[in-house]
Write an enzyme that holds these catalytic residues in place. Structure first.
Site, PDB file in Angstrom:
ATOM      1  N   CYS A   2      -2.836 -24.014 -20.929  1.00 19.16           N
ATOM      2  CA  CYS A   2      -2.630 -25.635 -21.870  1.00 19.16           C
ATOM      3  C   CYS A   2      -1.891 -25.802 -22.218  1.00 19.16           C
ATOM      4  O   CYS A   2      -0.696 -24.541 -22.420  1.00 19.16           O
ATOM      5  CB  CYS A   2      -3.409 -26.095 -22.922  1.00 19.16           C
ATOM      6  SG  CYS A   2      -5.181 -25.817 -22.607  1.00 19.16           S
ATOM      7  N   ASP A  91     -14.347 -21.316 -24.636  1.00 23.38           N
ATOM      8  CA  ASP A  91     -14.284 -20.722 -25.647  1.00 23.38           C
ATOM      9  C   ASP A  91     -13.361 -21.294 -27.343  1.00 23.38           C
ATOM     10  O   ASP A  91     -14.152 -20.140 -27.899  1.00 23.38           O
ATOM     11  CB  ASP A  91     -13.089 -19.550 -25.303  1.00 23.38           C
ATOM     12  CG  ASP A  91     -12.356 -20.192 -24.553  1.00 23.38           C
ATOM     13  OD1 ASP A  91     -11.975 -21.814 -24.288  1.00 23.38           O
ATOM     14  OD2 ASP A  91     -11.006 -19.601 -24.162  1.00 23.38           O
ATOM     15  N   VAL A 281       3.756 -12.096  -0.504  1.00 26.25           N
ATOM     16  CA  VAL A 281       4.719 -12.799   0.211  1.00 26.25           C
ATOM     17  C   VAL A 281       5.462 -12.628   0.535  1.00 26.25           C
ATOM     18  O   VAL A 281       5.718 -11.200  -0.386  1.00 26.25           O
ATOM     19  CB  VAL A 281       5.616 -13.050  -1.559  1.00 26.25           C
ATOM     20  CG1 VAL A 281       6.902 -13.729  -1.718  1.00 26.25           C
ATOM     21  CG2 VAL A 281       4.487 -14.371  -2.523  1.00 26.25           C
TER      22      VAL A 281
END
Length: 611
Positions: A2, A91, A281
Protein backbone atom coordinates in the site's frame (compact mmCIF):
# COMPACT_ATOMS: atom_id res chain seq x y z
CA UNK A 1 1.11 -3.58 -0.32
CA UNK A 2 0.00 0.00 0.00
CA UNK A 3 0.81 3.67 0.23
CA UNK A 4 0.43 5.75 3.39
CA UNK A 5 0.38 9.47 4.04
CA UNK A 6 -0.46 11.58 7.06
CA UNK A 7 -0.20 14.94 8.74
CA UNK A 8 -0.10 16.33 12.27
CA UNK A 9 -0.85 20.02 12.89
CA UNK A 10 -1.22 20.47 9.15
CA UNK A 11 -0.18 23.91 7.96
CA UNK A 12 -0.29 22.96 4.29
CA UNK A 13 -3.15 23.06 1.83
CA UNK A 14 -2.94 19.37 0.94
CA UNK A 15 -5.79 18.11 -1.18
CA UNK A 16 -7.00 14.54 -0.68
CA UNK A 17 -7.16 14.05 -4.44
CA UNK A 18 -3.52 15.10 -4.77
CA UNK A 19 -2.41 12.51 -2.22
CA UNK A 20 -4.44 9.69 -3.73
CA UNK A 21 -3.28 10.52 -7.23
CA UNK A 22 0.38 10.49 -6.15
CA UNK A 23 0.12 7.15 -4.33
CA UNK A 24 -2.40 5.41 -6.59
CA UNK A 25 0.21 3.08 -8.14
CA UNK A 26 0.98 1.78 -4.64
CA UNK A 27 -2.68 1.07 -3.93
CA UNK A 28 -5.01 1.03 -6.94
CA UNK A 29 -7.72 -1.13 -5.30
CA UNK A 30 -9.07 1.16 -2.55
CA UNK A 31 -8.40 4.58 -1.05
CA UNK A 32 -9.46 5.87 2.36
CA UNK A 33 -8.83 8.68 4.85
CA UNK A 34 -9.37 9.51 8.51
CA UNK A 35 -9.37 12.81 10.38
CA UNK A 36 -9.65 13.50 14.10
CA UNK A 37 -8.47 16.55 16.02
CA UNK A 38 -5.14 17.58 14.46
CA UNK A 39 -4.31 14.23 12.81
CA UNK A 40 -5.10 13.16 9.24
CA UNK A 41 -4.32 9.72 7.84
CA UNK A 42 -4.54 8.56 4.22
CA UNK A 43 -4.22 5.11 2.68
CA UNK A 44 -4.13 3.57 -0.79
CA UNK A 45 -4.53 -0.22 -0.88
CA UNK A 46 -3.13 -2.97 -3.06
CA UNK A 47 -5.27 -5.88 -1.84
CA UNK A 48 -3.13 -8.96 -1.20
CA UNK A 49 -4.47 -10.34 2.08
CA UNK A 50 -8.04 -10.37 3.39
CA UNK A 51 -9.54 -9.11 0.15
CA UNK A 52 -12.94 -8.39 1.71
CA UNK A 53 -14.18 -5.12 3.17
CA UNK A 54 -12.68 -6.06 6.55
CA UNK A 55 -9.20 -5.30 5.20
CA UNK A 56 -9.94 -1.68 4.32
CA UNK A 57 -7.88 1.15 5.81
CA UNK A 58 -7.58 3.38 7.72
CA UNK A 59 -8.61 0.65 10.19
CA UNK A 60 -10.09 1.42 13.62
CA UNK A 61 -10.16 -0.74 16.74
CA UNK A 62 -10.95 0.35 20.29
CA UNK A 63 -9.71 3.92 19.91
CA UNK A 64 -6.73 2.91 17.76
CA UNK A 65 -6.43 3.91 14.10
CA UNK A 66 -3.79 2.64 11.67
CA UNK A 67 -2.57 3.07 8.11
CA UNK A 68 -0.27 0.18 7.28
CA UNK A 69 2.01 -0.58 4.34
CA UNK A 70 3.42 -4.09 4.30
CA UNK A 71 2.78 -7.64 5.45
CA UNK A 72 3.13 -9.39 8.82
CA UNK A 73 3.74 -12.95 7.69
CA UNK A 74 3.50 -14.60 11.11
CA UNK A 75 0.49 -12.67 12.38
CA UNK A 76 -1.78 -15.71 12.68
CA UNK A 77 0.90 -17.43 14.76
CA UNK A 78 0.96 -14.36 17.00
CA UNK A 79 -2.81 -14.42 17.39
CA UNK A 80 -2.53 -17.97 18.68
CA UNK A 81 0.42 -17.13 20.95
CA UNK A 82 -1.38 -14.19 22.59
CA UNK A 83 -4.90 -15.62 22.50
CA UNK A 84 -6.25 -13.04 20.04
CA UNK A 85 -9.35 -13.78 17.98
CA UNK A 86 -11.39 -11.92 15.39
CA UNK A 87 -13.65 -12.68 12.43
CA UNK A 88 -11.24 -10.97 10.05
CA UNK A 89 -7.89 -12.54 9.11
CA UNK A 90 -6.35 -9.13 8.40
CA UNK A 91 -2.76 -8.70 9.58
CA UNK A 92 -3.56 -5.01 10.03
CA UNK A 93 -6.14 -5.93 12.64
CA UNK A 94 -3.59 -8.21 14.33
CA UNK A 95 -1.28 -5.20 14.74
CA UNK A 96 -4.04 -3.22 16.46
CA UNK A 97 -5.03 -6.08 18.76
CA UNK A 98 -1.42 -6.82 19.66
CA UNK A 99 -0.67 -3.14 20.31
CA UNK A 100 -3.56 -3.06 22.76
CA UNK A 101 -2.04 -6.10 24.48
CA UNK A 102 1.74 -5.33 24.61
CA UNK A 103 2.30 -1.95 22.96
CA UNK A 104 5.30 -1.37 20.69
CA UNK A 105 7.08 -4.45 22.06
CA UNK A 106 5.00 -6.18 19.38
CA UNK A 107 7.57 -5.11 16.77
CA UNK A 108 10.07 -7.62 18.13
CA UNK A 109 7.54 -10.38 17.45
CA UNK A 110 6.90 -9.52 13.80
CA UNK A 111 8.32 -11.38 10.83
CA UNK A 112 7.40 -8.98 8.10
CA UNK A 113 8.01 -5.85 6.11
CA UNK A 114 6.20 -2.76 7.24
CA UNK A 115 5.86 0.95 7.62
CA UNK A 116 2.85 2.18 9.54
CA UNK A 117 1.30 5.09 11.38
CA UNK A 118 -0.75 4.10 14.44
CA UNK A 119 -2.79 6.79 16.18
CA UNK A 120 -3.87 6.20 19.78
CA UNK A 121 -6.83 8.58 20.01
CA UNK A 122 -7.22 8.10 23.75
CA UNK A 123 -3.63 8.82 24.78
CA UNK A 124 -3.07 11.26 21.89
CA UNK A 125 0.10 9.50 20.69
CA UNK A 126 1.10 8.88 17.08
CA UNK A 127 3.49 5.99 16.36
CA UNK A 128 5.48 5.75 13.12
CA UNK A 129 7.42 2.49 12.63
CA UNK A 130 9.57 0.53 10.17
CA UNK A 131 10.72 -3.07 9.90
CA UNK A 132 14.17 -4.50 10.67
CA UNK A 133 15.62 -4.17 7.17
CA UNK A 134 13.67 -1.13 5.99
CA UNK A 135 11.82 -2.90 3.18
CA UNK A 136 8.96 -0.41 3.26
CA UNK A 137 9.80 3.32 3.08
CA UNK A 138 8.65 6.18 5.28
CA UNK A 139 9.74 9.82 4.94
CA UNK A 140 8.98 12.49 7.53
CA UNK A 141 8.87 16.27 7.15
CA UNK A 142 9.07 18.11 10.46
CA UNK A 143 8.77 21.86 10.89
CA UNK A 144 8.19 23.00 14.44
CA UNK A 145 5.26 20.96 15.72
CA UNK A 146 3.98 20.18 12.23
CA UNK A 147 4.62 16.77 10.64
CA UNK A 148 3.94 15.29 7.23
CA UNK A 149 4.87 11.70 6.43
CA UNK A 150 4.64 9.69 3.24
CA UNK A 151 5.58 6.41 1.56
CA UNK A 152 7.16 8.37 -1.27
CA UNK A 153 9.21 11.54 -1.50
CA UNK A 154 7.48 12.83 -4.63
CA UNK A 155 4.12 13.12 -2.88
CA UNK A 156 5.69 14.65 0.21
CA UNK A 157 7.57 17.23 -1.86
CA UNK A 158 4.47 18.30 -3.76
CA UNK A 159 2.68 18.72 -0.44
CA UNK A 160 5.32 20.64 1.55
CA UNK A 161 7.81 22.07 -0.98
CA UNK A 162 10.86 21.65 1.29
CA UNK A 163 14.10 23.44 0.38
CA UNK A 164 16.93 21.58 -1.33
CA UNK A 165 19.84 20.60 0.92
CA UNK A 166 22.99 21.22 -1.17
CA UNK A 167 25.33 19.67 1.40
CA UNK A 168 23.29 16.46 1.18
CA UNK A 169 23.59 16.56 -2.62
CA UNK A 170 27.39 16.63 -2.31
CA UNK A 171 27.28 13.60 -0.03
CA UNK A 172 25.00 11.83 -2.52
CA UNK A 173 27.43 12.39 -5.38
CA UNK A 174 30.35 11.04 -3.37
CA UNK A 175 28.59 7.92 -2.04
CA UNK A 176 26.12 7.33 -4.87
CA UNK A 177 23.03 7.24 -2.65
CA UNK A 178 21.55 8.94 0.38
CA UNK A 179 22.89 7.49 3.58
CA UNK A 180 20.46 6.35 6.28
CA UNK A 181 18.19 9.26 7.32
CA UNK A 182 19.43 11.72 4.70
CA UNK A 183 17.29 13.02 1.83
CA UNK A 184 17.82 15.81 -0.74
CA UNK A 185 15.77 18.20 1.39
CA UNK A 186 16.04 20.26 4.54
CA UNK A 187 13.59 19.23 7.29
CA UNK A 188 12.93 15.84 5.62
CA UNK A 189 14.38 12.63 7.03
CA UNK A 190 13.82 8.97 6.34
CA UNK A 191 12.76 6.95 9.37
CA UNK A 192 15.54 4.39 9.73
CA UNK A 193 15.10 0.64 9.63
CA UNK A 194 14.51 -0.91 13.05
CA UNK A 195 13.24 2.42 14.42
CA UNK A 196 9.93 3.86 15.51
CA UNK A 197 8.93 7.39 16.45
CA UNK A 198 6.50 8.40 19.18
CA UNK A 199 4.87 11.79 18.67
CA UNK A 200 2.84 13.54 21.35
CA UNK A 201 0.04 14.94 19.19
CA UNK A 202 -0.94 17.47 21.87
CA UNK A 203 2.51 19.04 22.31
CA UNK A 204 4.21 18.02 19.04
CA UNK A 205 7.21 16.50 20.82
CA UNK A 206 8.80 13.41 19.22
CA UNK A 207 11.10 10.62 20.37
CA UNK A 208 13.03 8.35 17.98
CA UNK A 209 13.39 4.82 19.38
CA UNK A 210 15.72 2.15 17.99
CA UNK A 211 14.07 -1.24 18.55
CA UNK A 212 16.39 -3.36 16.36
CA UNK A 213 20.14 -2.83 15.84
CA UNK A 214 21.85 -4.92 13.20
CA UNK A 215 25.24 -4.10 14.69
CA UNK A 216 24.24 -5.95 17.86
CA UNK A 217 23.60 -9.06 15.79
CA UNK A 218 27.09 -8.80 14.26
CA UNK A 219 28.71 -8.39 17.67
CA UNK A 220 27.06 -11.56 18.93
CA UNK A 221 29.07 -14.32 17.25
CA UNK A 222 27.52 -17.75 17.42
CA UNK A 223 29.58 -20.72 18.48
CA UNK A 224 27.84 -23.13 16.16
CA UNK A 225 29.16 -26.06 14.14
CA UNK A 226 28.93 -25.94 10.37
CA UNK A 227 26.45 -28.82 10.02
CA UNK A 228 24.19 -27.36 12.71
CA UNK A 229 24.37 -23.96 11.02
CA UNK A 230 23.49 -25.53 7.67
CA UNK A 231 20.51 -27.32 9.18
CA UNK A 232 19.24 -24.18 10.92
CA UNK A 233 19.65 -22.10 7.75
CA UNK A 234 17.65 -24.67 5.80
CA UNK A 235 14.88 -24.57 8.40
CA UNK A 236 14.82 -20.76 8.74
CA UNK A 237 14.69 -20.16 4.99
CA UNK A 238 11.99 -22.77 4.41
CA UNK A 239 9.87 -21.25 7.18
CA UNK A 240 10.36 -17.77 5.70
CA UNK A 241 9.30 -18.93 2.24
CA UNK A 242 6.30 -20.84 3.61
CA UNK A 243 5.04 -17.82 5.54
CA UNK A 244 5.41 -15.54 2.52
CA UNK A 245 3.30 -17.88 0.42
CA UNK A 246 0.62 -18.68 2.97
CA UNK A 247 0.03 -15.05 3.97
CA UNK A 248 -1.40 -14.09 0.57
CA UNK A 249 -4.86 -14.57 -0.84
CA UNK A 250 -3.43 -14.29 -4.36
CA UNK A 251 -1.05 -16.61 -6.18
CA UNK A 252 2.59 -15.99 -5.29
CA UNK A 253 5.23 -16.28 -8.00
CA UNK A 254 9.01 -16.27 -7.93
CA UNK A 255 11.75 -14.49 -9.82
CA UNK A 256 14.07 -17.22 -11.05
CA UNK A 257 17.52 -16.33 -12.35
CA UNK A 258 20.40 -18.72 -12.88
CA UNK A 259 21.79 -17.99 -9.41
CA UNK A 260 21.53 -19.86 -6.14
CA UNK A 261 19.58 -17.24 -4.14
CA UNK A 262 16.47 -17.21 -6.31
CA UNK A 263 16.99 -20.91 -7.02
CA UNK A 264 16.79 -21.81 -3.32
CA UNK A 265 13.74 -19.61 -2.80
CA UNK A 266 12.02 -21.13 -5.83
CA UNK A 267 12.85 -24.71 -4.82
CA UNK A 268 11.41 -24.21 -1.34
CA UNK A 269 8.38 -22.29 -2.65
CA UNK A 270 7.54 -25.15 -5.01
CA UNK A 271 7.17 -27.36 -1.95
CA UNK A 272 4.47 -25.08 -0.53
CA UNK A 273 2.55 -24.06 -3.65
CA UNK A 274 1.54 -26.34 -6.48
CA UNK A 275 2.33 -25.20 -10.00
CA UNK A 276 4.33 -22.22 -8.77
CA UNK A 277 4.59 -19.45 -11.33
CA UNK A 278 8.21 -18.60 -12.11
CA UNK A 279 9.76 -16.38 -14.68
CA UNK A 280 13.19 -15.52 -15.91
CA UNK A 281 14.28 -12.38 -17.65
CA UNK A 282 16.29 -12.57 -20.84
CA UNK A 283 18.13 -9.40 -21.83
CA UNK A 284 19.94 -9.05 -25.18
CA UNK A 285 23.67 -8.44 -24.74
CA UNK A 286 23.76 -9.90 -21.21
CA UNK A 287 24.66 -13.36 -19.97
CA UNK A 288 21.66 -15.58 -20.75
CA UNK A 289 20.58 -17.27 -17.52
CA UNK A 290 17.39 -18.69 -18.96
CA UNK A 291 18.91 -22.13 -19.69
CA UNK A 292 20.07 -22.51 -16.09
CA UNK A 293 16.75 -21.25 -14.75
CA UNK A 294 14.92 -23.71 -17.00
CA UNK A 295 16.71 -26.60 -15.25
CA UNK A 296 15.30 -25.48 -11.89
CA UNK A 297 11.83 -24.90 -13.35
CA UNK A 298 11.86 -28.37 -14.90
CA UNK A 299 13.02 -30.06 -11.69
CA UNK A 300 10.19 -28.50 -9.68
CA UNK A 301 7.50 -28.48 -12.36
CA UNK A 302 6.83 -24.76 -12.18
CA UNK A 303 4.66 -22.77 -14.55
CA UNK A 304 7.66 -21.09 -16.13
CA UNK A 305 7.87 -18.09 -18.43
CA UNK A 306 10.92 -16.52 -20.05
CA UNK A 307 10.34 -12.81 -20.55
CA UNK A 308 12.50 -11.07 -23.12
CA UNK A 309 13.22 -7.44 -22.38
CA UNK A 310 14.84 -4.96 -24.69
CA UNK A 311 15.76 -1.36 -24.05
CA UNK A 312 14.55 0.10 -27.34
CA UNK A 313 12.53 2.78 -25.51
CA UNK A 314 15.23 3.58 -22.96
CA UNK A 315 15.87 7.12 -24.16
CA UNK A 316 12.16 7.88 -23.85
CA UNK A 317 11.71 6.11 -20.49
CA UNK A 318 14.85 7.11 -18.62
CA UNK A 319 13.55 10.38 -17.18
CA UNK A 320 10.44 8.67 -15.81
CA UNK A 321 12.47 5.79 -14.36
CA UNK A 322 14.76 8.16 -12.47
CA UNK A 323 12.13 10.69 -11.38
CA UNK A 324 9.94 7.92 -9.91
CA UNK A 325 12.45 7.67 -7.05
CA UNK A 326 11.81 11.15 -5.73
CA UNK A 327 15.53 11.67 -5.16
CA UNK A 328 18.72 11.27 -7.22
CA UNK A 329 19.59 7.63 -7.75
CA UNK A 330 22.92 6.53 -9.20
CA UNK A 331 22.04 2.82 -9.27
CA UNK A 332 21.74 2.10 -12.97
CA UNK A 333 20.24 -1.32 -12.22
CA UNK A 334 17.05 0.65 -11.54
CA UNK A 335 16.62 0.57 -15.32
CA UNK A 336 16.26 -3.21 -15.78
CA UNK A 337 14.39 -3.41 -12.46
CA UNK A 338 11.75 -1.08 -13.89
CA UNK A 339 11.28 -3.18 -17.01
CA UNK A 340 11.34 -6.48 -15.09
CA UNK A 341 8.60 -5.29 -12.73
CA UNK A 342 6.52 -4.00 -15.64
CA UNK A 343 6.66 -7.39 -17.35
CA UNK A 344 6.11 -9.33 -14.11
CA UNK A 345 2.83 -7.53 -13.48
CA UNK A 346 1.39 -9.20 -16.59
CA UNK A 347 1.69 -12.55 -14.81
CA UNK A 348 1.54 -12.02 -11.03
CA UNK A 349 0.91 -9.47 -8.29
CA UNK A 350 3.06 -11.04 -5.55
CA UNK A 351 6.58 -12.27 -6.26
CA UNK A 352 9.38 -13.77 -4.17
CA UNK A 353 12.95 -12.60 -4.64
CA UNK A 354 16.44 -13.16 -3.25
CA UNK A 355 17.09 -9.66 -1.91
CA UNK A 356 19.46 -9.54 1.08
CA UNK A 357 21.24 -12.86 0.50
CA UNK A 358 24.42 -11.26 -0.83
CA UNK A 359 24.71 -8.74 2.00
CA UNK A 360 24.05 -11.36 4.70
CA UNK A 361 26.03 -14.31 3.36
CA UNK A 362 28.92 -12.68 1.50
CA UNK A 363 27.85 -12.82 -2.13
CA UNK A 364 29.95 -10.08 -3.71
CA UNK A 365 33.44 -10.75 -4.97
CA UNK A 366 34.78 -7.70 -3.11
CA UNK A 367 34.04 -9.46 0.20
CA UNK A 368 36.80 -12.03 -0.41
CA UNK A 369 39.81 -9.78 0.36
CA UNK A 370 38.13 -8.41 3.50
CA UNK A 371 37.94 -11.98 4.79
CA UNK A 372 41.73 -12.24 4.63
CA UNK A 373 43.03 -8.68 5.18
CA UNK A 374 41.99 -5.76 7.38
CA UNK A 375 41.63 -3.01 4.81
CA UNK A 376 39.99 -0.79 7.42
CA UNK A 377 43.28 -0.75 9.36
CA UNK A 378 46.09 -1.21 6.82
CA UNK A 379 49.68 -0.81 7.97
CA UNK A 380 51.89 2.10 6.92
CA UNK A 381 53.94 0.16 4.38
CA UNK A 382 50.82 -1.43 2.90
CA UNK A 383 49.29 2.00 2.33
CA UNK A 384 52.46 3.45 0.87
CA UNK A 385 53.15 0.52 -1.44
CA UNK A 386 49.57 0.29 -2.67
CA UNK A 387 49.40 4.03 -3.29
CA UNK A 388 52.60 4.00 -5.34
CA UNK A 389 51.48 1.02 -7.43
CA UNK A 390 48.09 2.51 -8.34
CA UNK A 391 49.88 5.64 -9.60
CA UNK A 392 52.15 3.75 -12.00
CA UNK A 393 49.92 0.87 -13.12
CA UNK A 394 47.63 1.27 -16.17
CA UNK A 395 44.01 2.11 -15.40
CA UNK A 396 41.80 -0.99 -15.19
CA UNK A 397 39.14 -0.94 -17.92
CA UNK A 398 37.71 -4.44 -18.25
CA UNK A 399 34.84 -4.78 -15.77
CA UNK A 400 35.12 -8.46 -14.76
CA UNK A 401 38.86 -9.05 -15.30
CA UNK A 402 41.33 -10.28 -12.68
CA UNK A 403 43.48 -7.21 -13.33
CA UNK A 404 40.54 -4.92 -12.49
CA UNK A 405 39.96 -6.91 -9.30
CA UNK A 406 43.63 -6.60 -8.26
CA UNK A 407 43.69 -2.91 -9.17
CA UNK A 408 40.70 -2.20 -6.90
CA UNK A 409 42.33 -4.14 -4.05
CA UNK A 410 45.36 -1.90 -4.28
CA UNK A 411 43.10 1.14 -4.16
CA UNK A 412 41.43 -0.13 -0.96
CA UNK A 413 44.81 -0.68 0.67
CA UNK A 414 46.10 2.75 -0.35
CA UNK A 415 43.57 4.76 1.65
CA UNK A 416 43.78 5.62 5.35
CA UNK A 417 40.28 7.11 5.63
CA UNK A 418 37.58 4.43 6.31
CA UNK A 419 35.03 6.49 4.34
CA UNK A 420 37.25 6.47 1.25
CA UNK A 421 37.88 2.76 1.71
CA UNK A 422 34.17 2.01 1.93
CA UNK A 423 33.14 4.29 -0.94
CA UNK A 424 35.89 2.85 -3.12
CA UNK A 425 34.86 -0.71 -2.23
CA UNK A 426 31.20 -0.06 -2.95
CA UNK A 427 30.06 2.63 -5.38
CA UNK A 428 33.56 3.65 -6.56
CA UNK A 429 32.60 7.07 -7.89
CA UNK A 430 34.44 10.24 -6.81
CA UNK A 431 37.08 8.78 -4.50
CA UNK A 432 40.37 10.33 -5.63
CA UNK A 433 38.61 13.25 -7.32
CA UNK A 434 37.71 15.22 -4.20
CA UNK A 435 39.23 18.37 -5.69
CA UNK A 436 36.34 18.46 -8.19
CA UNK A 437 33.88 19.39 -5.42
CA UNK A 438 32.92 23.00 -4.78
CA UNK A 439 30.78 21.99 -1.81
CA UNK A 440 32.93 19.44 -0.01
CA UNK A 441 31.18 16.22 1.06
CA UNK A 442 30.86 16.14 4.84
CA UNK A 443 29.84 12.47 5.21
CA UNK A 444 29.34 13.01 8.94
CA UNK A 445 26.83 10.22 9.57
CA UNK A 446 28.70 7.55 7.65
CA UNK A 447 32.01 8.66 9.19
CA UNK A 448 30.58 8.24 12.69
CA UNK A 449 29.14 4.82 11.93
CA UNK A 450 32.34 3.55 10.30
CA UNK A 451 34.44 4.75 13.22
CA UNK A 452 32.10 3.01 15.66
CA UNK A 453 32.09 -0.25 13.68
CA UNK A 454 35.87 -0.10 13.34
CA UNK A 455 36.12 0.10 17.12
CA UNK A 456 34.18 -3.13 17.60
CA UNK A 457 36.00 -6.41 18.14
CA UNK A 458 34.61 -7.92 14.96
CA UNK A 459 36.34 -9.02 11.77
CA UNK A 460 36.93 -6.76 8.74
CA UNK A 461 34.48 -8.90 6.77
CA UNK A 462 31.77 -8.39 9.40
CA UNK A 463 32.41 -4.64 9.35
CA UNK A 464 31.91 -4.55 5.58
CA UNK A 465 28.83 -6.79 5.68
CA UNK A 466 27.30 -4.66 8.44
CA UNK A 467 28.04 -1.47 6.54
CA UNK A 468 26.54 -2.85 3.35
CA UNK A 469 23.38 -3.90 5.18
CA UNK A 470 22.95 -0.46 6.75
CA UNK A 471 24.02 1.53 3.70
CA UNK A 472 23.92 -0.30 0.38
CA UNK A 473 20.93 -2.54 1.12
CA UNK A 474 18.85 -0.11 3.17
CA UNK A 475 19.59 3.11 1.33
CA UNK A 476 20.03 1.91 -2.25
CA UNK A 477 18.94 -1.62 -3.17
CA UNK A 478 15.69 -1.94 -1.22
CA UNK A 479 14.40 1.52 -2.26
CA UNK A 480 15.25 0.69 -5.87
CA UNK A 481 13.21 -2.52 -5.76
CA UNK A 482 10.35 -0.90 -3.83
CA UNK A 483 10.01 1.87 -6.40
CA UNK A 484 10.31 -0.53 -9.35
CA UNK A 485 7.72 -3.00 -8.06
CA UNK A 486 5.25 -0.56 -6.51
CA UNK A 487 5.48 1.63 -9.60
CA UNK A 488 3.70 -1.24 -11.35
CA UNK A 489 1.47 -2.27 -8.41
CA UNK A 490 3.37 -5.45 -7.69
CA UNK A 491 4.53 -6.70 -4.29
CA UNK A 492 8.01 -8.14 -3.77
CA UNK A 493 8.65 -10.46 -0.82
CA UNK A 494 12.16 -11.26 0.42
CA UNK A 495 12.54 -14.49 2.45
CA UNK A 496 16.23 -13.80 3.16
CA UNK A 497 15.15 -10.74 5.17
CA UNK A 498 12.98 -12.80 7.52
CA UNK A 499 13.19 -12.12 11.24
CA UNK A 500 14.86 -15.46 12.02
CA UNK A 501 17.50 -15.09 9.30
CA UNK A 502 18.36 -11.52 10.32
CA UNK A 503 18.95 -12.76 13.85
CA UNK A 504 20.89 -15.83 12.67
CA UNK A 505 23.12 -14.89 9.72
CA UNK A 506 25.21 -12.03 11.19
CA UNK A 507 26.65 -14.17 13.98
CA UNK A 508 27.88 -16.97 11.70
CA UNK A 509 31.68 -17.39 11.53
CA UNK A 510 33.32 -15.73 8.54
CA UNK A 511 34.52 -19.02 7.09
CA UNK A 512 30.91 -20.16 6.69
CA UNK A 513 30.39 -17.26 4.28
CA UNK A 514 33.77 -16.86 2.56
CA UNK A 515 35.92 -19.99 2.24
CA UNK A 516 39.26 -19.23 0.57
CA UNK A 517 37.96 -17.32 -2.48
CA UNK A 518 34.52 -18.96 -2.53
CA UNK A 519 31.64 -16.58 -1.84
CA UNK A 520 28.39 -17.58 -0.08
CA UNK A 521 29.95 -20.86 1.01
CA UNK A 522 27.10 -22.02 3.26
CA UNK A 523 24.43 -21.10 0.73
CA UNK A 524 26.28 -23.03 -1.98
CA UNK A 525 26.44 -26.04 0.33
CA UNK A 526 22.71 -25.78 0.99
CA UNK A 527 22.08 -25.45 -2.74
CA UNK A 528 23.48 -28.96 -3.30
CA UNK A 529 20.33 -30.30 -1.65
CA UNK A 530 17.96 -28.37 -3.91
CA UNK A 531 19.56 -27.25 -7.18
CA UNK A 532 21.21 -28.71 -10.27
CA UNK A 533 25.00 -28.88 -9.93
CA UNK A 534 25.51 -26.44 -12.82
CA UNK A 535 24.05 -23.57 -10.80
CA UNK A 536 25.97 -24.02 -7.59
CA UNK A 537 29.33 -22.60 -8.60
CA UNK A 538 28.01 -19.90 -10.89
CA UNK A 539 29.54 -16.48 -10.10
CA UNK A 540 27.27 -13.62 -9.12
CA UNK A 541 26.39 -11.57 -12.17
CA UNK A 542 23.18 -9.66 -11.56
CA UNK A 543 22.09 -7.70 -14.58
CA UNK A 544 25.15 -7.13 -16.74
CA UNK A 545 24.12 -3.62 -17.67
CA UNK A 546 25.84 -2.16 -20.75
CA UNK A 547 26.15 1.24 -19.07
CA UNK A 548 29.19 2.31 -21.06
CA UNK A 549 27.32 1.63 -24.30
CA UNK A 550 24.21 3.43 -23.10
CA UNK A 551 26.16 6.50 -21.99
CA UNK A 552 27.92 6.75 -25.36
CA UNK A 553 25.01 5.76 -27.59
CA UNK A 554 21.37 5.28 -26.49
CA UNK A 555 21.50 7.89 -23.72
CA UNK A 556 24.22 10.12 -25.08
CA UNK A 557 21.94 12.84 -26.45
CA UNK A 558 19.60 13.10 -23.48
CA UNK A 559 22.47 12.96 -20.98
CA UNK A 560 24.45 15.69 -22.65
CA UNK A 561 21.33 17.84 -22.91
CA UNK A 562 21.07 17.71 -19.12
CA UNK A 563 24.78 17.80 -18.26
CA UNK A 564 25.67 20.69 -20.57
CA UNK A 565 22.54 22.76 -19.89
CA UNK A 566 23.29 26.35 -18.84
CA UNK A 567 20.92 26.06 -15.87
CA UNK A 568 22.24 22.72 -14.61
CA UNK A 569 22.26 22.21 -10.83
CA UNK A 570 25.48 20.24 -10.37
CA UNK A 571 27.90 23.14 -11.14
CA UNK A 572 26.88 24.54 -7.75
CA UNK A 573 28.33 21.40 -6.16
CA UNK A 574 31.11 20.11 -8.44
CA UNK A 575 33.13 21.83 -11.12
CA UNK A 576 31.45 21.78 -14.50
CA UNK A 577 34.87 21.57 -16.13
CA UNK A 578 35.40 18.18 -14.47
CA UNK A 579 32.23 16.76 -16.05
CA UNK A 580 33.09 18.30 -19.41
CA UNK A 581 36.52 16.64 -19.27
CA UNK A 582 34.87 13.33 -18.41
CA UNK A 583 32.53 13.63 -21.37
CA UNK A 584 35.46 14.30 -23.73
CA UNK A 585 37.65 11.64 -22.07
CA UNK A 586 40.38 14.03 -20.90
CA UNK A 587 40.61 12.41 -17.45
CA UNK A 588 42.52 9.19 -16.84
CA UNK A 589 39.78 6.90 -15.59
CA UNK A 590 38.31 3.54 -16.55
CA UNK A 591 35.43 3.55 -19.03
CA UNK A 592 33.12 1.85 -16.53
CA UNK A 593 33.83 4.36 -13.78
CA UNK A 594 33.49 7.29 -16.20
CA UNK A 595 30.04 6.02 -17.20
CA UNK A 596 28.98 5.55 -13.56
CA UNK A 597 29.99 9.10 -12.59
CA UNK A 598 28.23 10.64 -15.57
CA UNK A 599 25.08 8.64 -14.84
CA UNK A 600 25.22 9.65 -11.16
CA UNK A 601 25.32 13.36 -12.06
CA UNK A 602 22.72 12.89 -14.80
CA UNK A 603 20.37 11.36 -12.24
CA UNK A 604 20.80 14.44 -10.06
CA UNK A 605 19.81 16.68 -12.95
CA UNK A 606 16.77 14.61 -13.96
CA UNK A 607 15.53 14.63 -10.36
CA UNK A 608 15.98 18.40 -10.09
CA UNK A 609 14.21 19.16 -13.37
CA UNK A 610 11.28 16.95 -12.35
CA UNK A 611 10.49 19.02 -9.25
Amino acid sequence: MCGIFGTLNDEYAIRKEQIFEGLLHRGPDEQGCFSLYNVQLYHTRLAIQDLTVSGQQPMMYKGLVIVFNGEIYNHMELRQKYGLSAASNSDTLTILMLFERIGMKMLEEFDGMFAFALYDTQNLKLYLARDRAGKKPLYIYKKGVSYVFSSELNVLYRSCRPEINYAALADYLYLGHYYRKATPYHLVNELENGHYMIIDTLLGHAEDVCWFKMEDAYRNEQGIGYEDALSQLDQHLDTAVKRRIESADLDVGSFLSGGIDSGLVTAMAAGHQSRLKTFTVKVPGSFDESALAEKVATRYGTDHTVVEIDFSDLANDIEKIISNHGEPNSDNSAIPSYYVAREAKKYITVVLNGDGADELFGGYRRYVPFKHLDFFNPGYFTKMGAGMLTKILPVANQKQSLYTYAYRLLKFAGYADPVKIYCSASSDLFVGFEEAFIIKPEMLAITGDLERYNGYSISPLKKLLLMDFESMLFSRLLPKMDIATMGHSIEGRSPFLAREILNFAPGLPDQYKIKNIRTKHILRTLAKKYLPAELIEQPKRGFEIPLQKWVDHELREVMQTYLLAPDALYPHIIKKSFIEQLITRRIGISEERRAKILFCVFSLEVWHKSL
